[in-house]
Scaffold this active site. Sequence first.
Site, PDB file in Angstrom:
ATOM      1  N   SER A   1      -3.118 -17.795   6.113  1.00  0.00           N
ATOM      2  CA  SER A   1      -4.340 -17.297   6.931  1.00  0.00           C
ATOM      3  C   SER A   1      -3.865 -17.509   8.559  1.00  0.00           C
ATOM      4  O   SER A   1      -2.624 -17.943   8.730  1.00  0.00           O
ATOM      5  CB  SER A   1      -5.388 -18.282   6.688  1.00  0.00           C
ATOM      6  OG  SER A   1      -5.172 -19.566   7.090  1.00  0.00           O
TER       7      SER A   1
ATOM      8  N   ASN B   1       0.856  -1.303   0.020  1.00  0.00           N
ATOM      9  CA  ASN B   1      -0.119   0.121  -0.067  1.00  0.00           C
ATOM     10  C   ASN B   1       0.905   1.251  -0.037  1.00  0.00           C
ATOM     11  O   ASN B   1       0.789   2.012   1.105  1.00  0.00           O
ATOM     12  CB  ASN B   1      -0.988  -0.061   1.148  1.00  0.00           C
ATOM     13  CG  ASN B   1      -2.067  -0.818   0.950  1.00  0.00           C
ATOM     14  OD1 ASN B   1      -2.012  -1.784   0.074  1.00  0.00           O
ATOM     15  ND2 ASN B   1      -3.083  -1.152   1.968  1.00  0.00           N
TER      16      ASN B   1
ATOM     17  N   PRO C   1       2.219 -13.739   4.732  1.00  0.00           N
ATOM     18  CA  PRO C   1       1.596 -14.516   5.533  1.00  0.00           C
ATOM     19  C   PRO C   1       0.598 -15.072   4.850  1.00  0.00           C
ATOM     20  O   PRO C   1       0.207 -14.963   3.720  1.00  0.00           O
ATOM     21  CB  PRO C   1       0.943 -13.420   6.463  1.00  0.00           C
ATOM     22  CG  PRO C   1       0.774 -12.122   5.369  1.00  0.00           C
ATOM     23  CD  PRO C   1       1.983 -12.278   4.469  1.00  0.00           C
TER      24      PRO C   1
ATOM     25  N   HIS D   1       1.064 -10.154  -1.105  1.00  0.00           N
ATOM     26  CA  HIS D   1       1.415  -9.667   0.103  1.00  0.00           C
ATOM     27  C   HIS D   1       0.661 -10.525   1.191  1.00  0.00           C
ATOM     28  O   HIS D   1       0.680 -10.352   2.159  1.00  0.00           O
ATOM     29  CB  HIS D   1       0.724  -8.133   0.267  1.00  0.00           C
ATOM     30  CG  HIS D   1      -0.764  -7.919   0.620  1.00  0.00           C
ATOM     31  ND1 HIS D   1      -1.745  -8.897  -0.242  1.00  0.00           N
ATOM     32  CD2 HIS D   1      -1.571  -7.331   1.416  1.00  0.00           C
ATOM     33  CE1 HIS D   1      -3.073  -8.515   0.235  1.00  0.00           C
ATOM     34  NE2 HIS D   1      -2.526  -7.601   1.208  1.00  0.00           N
ATOM     35  N   GLY D   2       0.252 -11.706   0.459  1.00  0.00           N
ATOM     36  CA  GLY D   2      -0.387 -12.559   1.354  1.00  0.00           C
ATOM     37  C   GLY D   2      -1.198 -13.724   0.559  1.00  0.00           C
ATOM     38  O   GLY D   2      -1.003 -13.920  -0.576  1.00  0.00           O
TER      39      GLY D   2
END
Length: 468
Positions: free
Chosen positions: A366, A332, A364, A388-389
């Site tokens: 969950s 972001n 990452p 980003h995940g």
Amino acid sequence: MNLTGNDLKTIGFTQGKAIGFALDIIKKEYAALKQEDQLILLRQVLENPSAFIDDEKLSPIVKELLKPADDTIALEESGKSYKIYGAEAIEEGALNQMAIAMRLPVTVAGALMPDAHQGYGLPIGGVLATKNAVIPYGVGVDIGCRMCMTIYDLPPAILEEKKDEFKKMLVNNTKFGTATFKKPKDHEVLERTEFKELSIVRQMKDRAWQQIGSSGGGNHFVEFGIVEILSPVNEFNLPVGEYIALLSHSGSRGLGANIARHYTQIAMDNCKLPQEAKHLAWLDLDTEAGQEYWLAMNLAGDYASACHHQIHERMAIGLRETPLAMIENHHNFAWKEKDILGNDIIVHRKGATPAGEGVLGIIPGSMASPGFIVRGKGLAASINSASHGAGRLMSRTKAKQTILPGHVNKVLTQAGVELIGSGLDEAPMAYKDIHQVMEHQKDLVEVLGSFMPKIVRMCGDERFKEVD
């Protein structure tokens, strides 16, 4: 009670015939819907009008929304090509948003990460390179949101043996959402000159001081878990093996959100785009507003970092341990970089991780699946980026409507995860399979280690409970 023009303005409609069409159609065709559902429908039309162009009932609204104004900046007829990673798992809404972004006259390149899903303006997981222009909604509302990890020389078994102590440490030393510390810790970032020189930032200083060291709601977390270093060659000089680690995810709180709203409005007032692209309004970096936003954005990013450092300082004191290593990366944000020809570009990574050659990051999963410590490979096609995940598999609304608390509890128990707080919208099954996401970006990053959450704190004071 019927909807009013003011109701429609609150969800983004601007003064004009579209409001009249919308009010008339809702009254005639959708009177049976609850008012909140009427607004949800109209917001969907507003955010993605092209999806409703052939709708028998809603098309009059769409045609008015898509009608260009005299001062509207035209999009290019055909957008620039861009690379998509893991396209089969990316929803159509995100693909449509990226296609529109690639038609902006300031766009020079783009890429879509495998965790992508629909957002406002640029999709989450979207990477967009522009020429001398910054797009506030291409950065996002939670400016400088980031991951931060500290690794400790403690045996993994201690997390189970002293679980209550670790849970107490999280509860006493973290604050989420609207909660703040009674006595916030000071930080040098609060002395920055931007708090005096920029009006919107000056207005937020007291709130920034109150919220420093705290985390947002939603998918933000602070958690203890087990790191496994997999590569003997790593920047931390750590032997292969397992360690205890603390991982946090949060952003710039109210400071970043208000900066985003303020400069997005300025951009939209001065950069008139067609309705389907209006959230991609940009600020020229040669203008005063563009320069102000750049300073404010960087301040928000540094403020977000300061919040994480205070979280990790509090935990280090509680553990009575000095970390072996700290890893931090953010998304972001917009960066000034160079393309493969050496030209200056502005790279927006909205929910995307920098992955330049040798750049470290954390991706990452969950709360019930592993995350990964990675080293970027610097692939030009991805604009030096990665996910980003894991990325959302279902919307927050759908997750709340379809996921059962008992199912979540079962999944967490099987994974050996203790959860403090959170809601059903953050349940593990609301996210994509992190292993598939990592497979789609194996050319973008090298995995150095994994992280498995064990004690997780998110916004809220209670974990999921069975419903009678």
